[in-house]
Enzyme design. Structure first.
Site, short mmCIF file in Angstrom:
data_model
loop_
_atom_site.label_atom_id
_atom_site.label_comp_id
_atom_site.label_asym_id
_atom_site.label_seq_id
_atom_site.Cartn_x
_atom_site.Cartn_y
_atom_site.Cartn_z
N SER A 35 -7.74 -0.69 12.37
CA SER A 35 -8.40 0.32 12.46
C SER A 35 -9.45 0.54 13.55
O SER A 35 -9.81 -0.49 14.08
CB SER A 35 -9.37 0.16 11.09
OG SER A 35 -10.40 1.18 10.88
N TYR A 47 -15.57 -4.00 6.04
CA TYR A 47 -14.13 -3.87 6.19
C TYR A 47 -13.60 -3.94 7.65
O TYR A 47 -12.52 -4.23 7.63
CB TYR A 47 -14.15 -1.93 5.88
CG TYR A 47 -12.73 -1.43 6.17
CD1 TYR A 47 -11.75 -1.51 5.54
CD2 TYR A 47 -12.89 -0.83 7.41
CE1 TYR A 47 -10.47 -0.91 5.85
CE2 TYR A 47 -11.69 -0.10 8.06
CZ TYR A 47 -10.43 -0.16 7.01
OH TYR A 47 -9.24 0.45 7.65
N GLN A 74 -8.39 -2.79 0.78
CA GLN A 74 -9.57 -1.75 0.41
C GLN A 74 -10.08 -1.08 1.47
O GLN A 74 -10.64 -1.58 2.39
CB GLN A 74 -10.53 -2.78 -0.18
CG GLN A 74 -11.68 -2.02 -1.25
CD GLN A 74 -12.56 -1.12 -0.38
OE1 GLN A 74 -12.39 0.18 -0.44
NE2 GLN A 74 -13.54 -1.64 0.55
N SER A 75 -9.78 0.11 1.51
CA SER A 75 -9.81 0.86 2.66
C SER A 75 -11.36 1.85 2.85
O SER A 75 -11.34 2.44 3.88
CB SER A 75 -8.81 1.67 2.95
OG SER A 75 -8.52 2.56 1.77
N GLN A 100 -2.10 7.12 1.03
CA GLN A 100 -1.88 8.27 1.95
C GLN A 100 -0.76 7.93 2.82
O GLN A 100 0.43 8.32 2.93
CB GLN A 100 -3.10 8.79 2.91
CG GLN A 100 -2.77 9.68 3.74
CD GLN A 100 -4.04 9.96 4.73
OE1 GLN A 100 -4.50 10.91 4.50
NE2 GLN A 100 -4.47 9.01 5.48
N ASP A 101 -1.04 6.76 3.69
CA ASP A 101 0.08 6.52 4.80
C ASP A 101 1.15 5.77 4.16
O ASP A 101 2.31 6.09 4.83
CB ASP A 101 -0.51 5.52 5.61
CG ASP A 101 -1.93 5.92 6.64
OD1 ASP A 101 -2.18 7.23 6.34
OD2 ASP A 101 -2.45 5.14 7.46
N GLU A 135 -12.28 1.12 13.20
CA GLU A 135 -13.55 0.77 12.86
C GLU A 135 -13.98 -0.54 13.49
O GLU A 135 -15.14 -0.95 13.41
CB GLU A 135 -13.64 0.90 11.38
CG GLU A 135 -13.73 2.03 10.41
CD GLU A 135 -15.30 2.57 10.76
OE1 GLU A 135 -16.27 2.18 10.74
OE2 GLU A 135 -15.31 3.86 10.46
N GLY A 164 0.91 -1.12 0.05
CA GLY A 164 0.05 0.05 -0.06
C GLY A 164 0.81 1.42 -0.23
O GLY A 164 0.51 2.47 0.44
N THR A 191 1.57 3.35 -2.14
CA THR A 191 1.00 4.46 -2.99
C THR A 191 -0.15 5.26 -2.29
O THR A 191 -0.67 6.10 -2.85
CB THR A 191 0.55 3.95 -4.65
OG1 THR A 191 -0.52 2.97 -4.32
CG2 THR A 191 1.80 3.52 -5.36
#
Length: 365
Positions: free
Chosen positions: A159, A183, A117-118, A41-42, A161, A37, A39
């Site tokens: 997460s 998710y 898949q965030s 943001q994090d 979530e 991952g 590419t």
């Protein structure tokens, strides 16, 4: 005939030889990190942080018909990996063979599993794909590590979530999970699998339970970036309305650039553990709207409309984390306030739109 020393030989006690030995020692000491991952943001912020610390950074990117590396522009502008320390490889969390191949080749000291898949709302529309990448993908990666026989330090991006319909306020590392979307369900599986590999195989495996973290590099379909991007376009007269879902949902929002530092700190600990990373404050989507629009001198109520398509079948009403453990054991704490983060994102989107309209190169974050 006296022995003639070739010109390229160096006396072992010379300053040059000492410099060569030091250089080789530093090269041996340089850590190698692998980021899934990268590419995102994090991933982009983490890559910059690790490169600044002298790491050799390897990133896994999925093959795409579009060039999806915009967040890495500041790093990959130099085409020579040996100068930047960044190496990108095609691979996929849905493909075990690619993971085995890359792990065998790279032999990383640290692995950061950020690939996912965030998008929570999308996970309701694509639950099978979300599970395959977020849950089974973590299984593939951990099992590849075990089968190859590597002993890296492993970071799993968990997460907030996962807390879903929260059992207590604020949420800590001991709060029971109650996921409310595919998710989050997949992330709960990956969380416990990481714990299982830690306890079963002695892997230095850590879960970072990160609460919402935003930045100018946030994807444009996420609510915070959707809002700040709309502010820039409305101010410029390019659109009039932005359509959103639940404005009353409350989240604990921090700055992504600071949160990736917490990821790194976790893997520097002698023993693996699990940590909540959060600001300890909660704000509603409505508050984010008010702060973003007022910063640009706009009245949000004139430009925001409800679209039921953006409502979730099962909502998470409130998330707020207690990062006391991270402060105590890692020495980490957030520095950017909620309002400063909103202003930072609005200003970045205004400048980004201006750059686009003037045909200049995109610069973010």
């Amino acid at each position: 005939m006296p022995f003639l020393r070739p010109q390229w030989c160096v006396r072992l006690d010379s300053p040059l030889a000492s410099g060569i030995r030091l250089g080789k020692a530093l090269e041996r000491m340089a850590q190698t990190a692998l980021i899934t991952g990268i590419t995102g943001q994090d991933g982009s912020y983490l890559a910059e942080l690790l490169l600044a610390k002298g790491y050799h950074v390897h990133g896994i990117v999925r093959r795409s018909s579009t060039f999806n590396r915009g967040r890495l522009e500041g790093v990959v502008s130099d085409p020579e990996p040996d100068r930047t320390g960044l190496h990108l490889h095609y691979g996929d969390l849905a493909d075990s063979a690619s993971l085995v191949r890359l792990l065998s080749k790279v032999q990383p000291d640290e692995i950061y599993n950020l690939g996912a898949q965030s998008h929570v709302r999308v996970s309701f529309d694509n639950p099978e794909y979300t599970t395959d990448v977020n849950a089974t993908g973590t299984t593939r990666l951990l099992e590849a590590i075990r089968l190859i026989g590597l002993q890296p330090r492993f970071y799993q991006a968990s997460s907030s979530e996962m807390f879903g319909q929260v059992r207590e306020i604020p949420q800590t590392e001991r709060t029971p999970f109650y996921p409310r979307n595919p998710y989050a369900c997949a992330k709960v599986y990956a969380y416990w699998l990481t714990v299982n590999y830690r306890e079963s195989y002695g892997l230095h495996a850590t879960n970072g339970i990160l609460f919402n973290h935003e930045s100018p590099r946030r994807g444009e379909t996420f609510v915070t970036r959707k809002i700040t991007r709309a502010v820039a376009h409305i101010q410029a007269g390019l659109q009039d309305k932005v359509f959103l879902g639940n404005l009353d949902a409350k989240r604990d929002w921090g700055y992504a650039r600071e949160y990736v530092e917490a990821m790194w700190l976790m893997l520097q600990e002698p023993k693996p553990d699990d940590y909540v990373i959060a600001t300890g404050e909660t704000h509603s989507v409505r508050e984010f709207l008010e702060a973003a629009f007022s910063h640009a001198g706009l009245d949000w109520q004139r430009h925001v409309a409800l679209d039921k398509r953006y409502l979730r079948p099962a909502e998470v009403d409130l998330l707020v984390g207690d990062a006391s453990k991270a402060r105590r054991q890692l020495g980490w704490q957030p520095k950017t306030t909620f309002h400063d983060l909103v202003k930072l994102m609005v200003d970045a989107d205004i400048q980004l739109l201006k750059a686009h309209r003037e045909g200049r190169i995109r610069v973010t974050g």
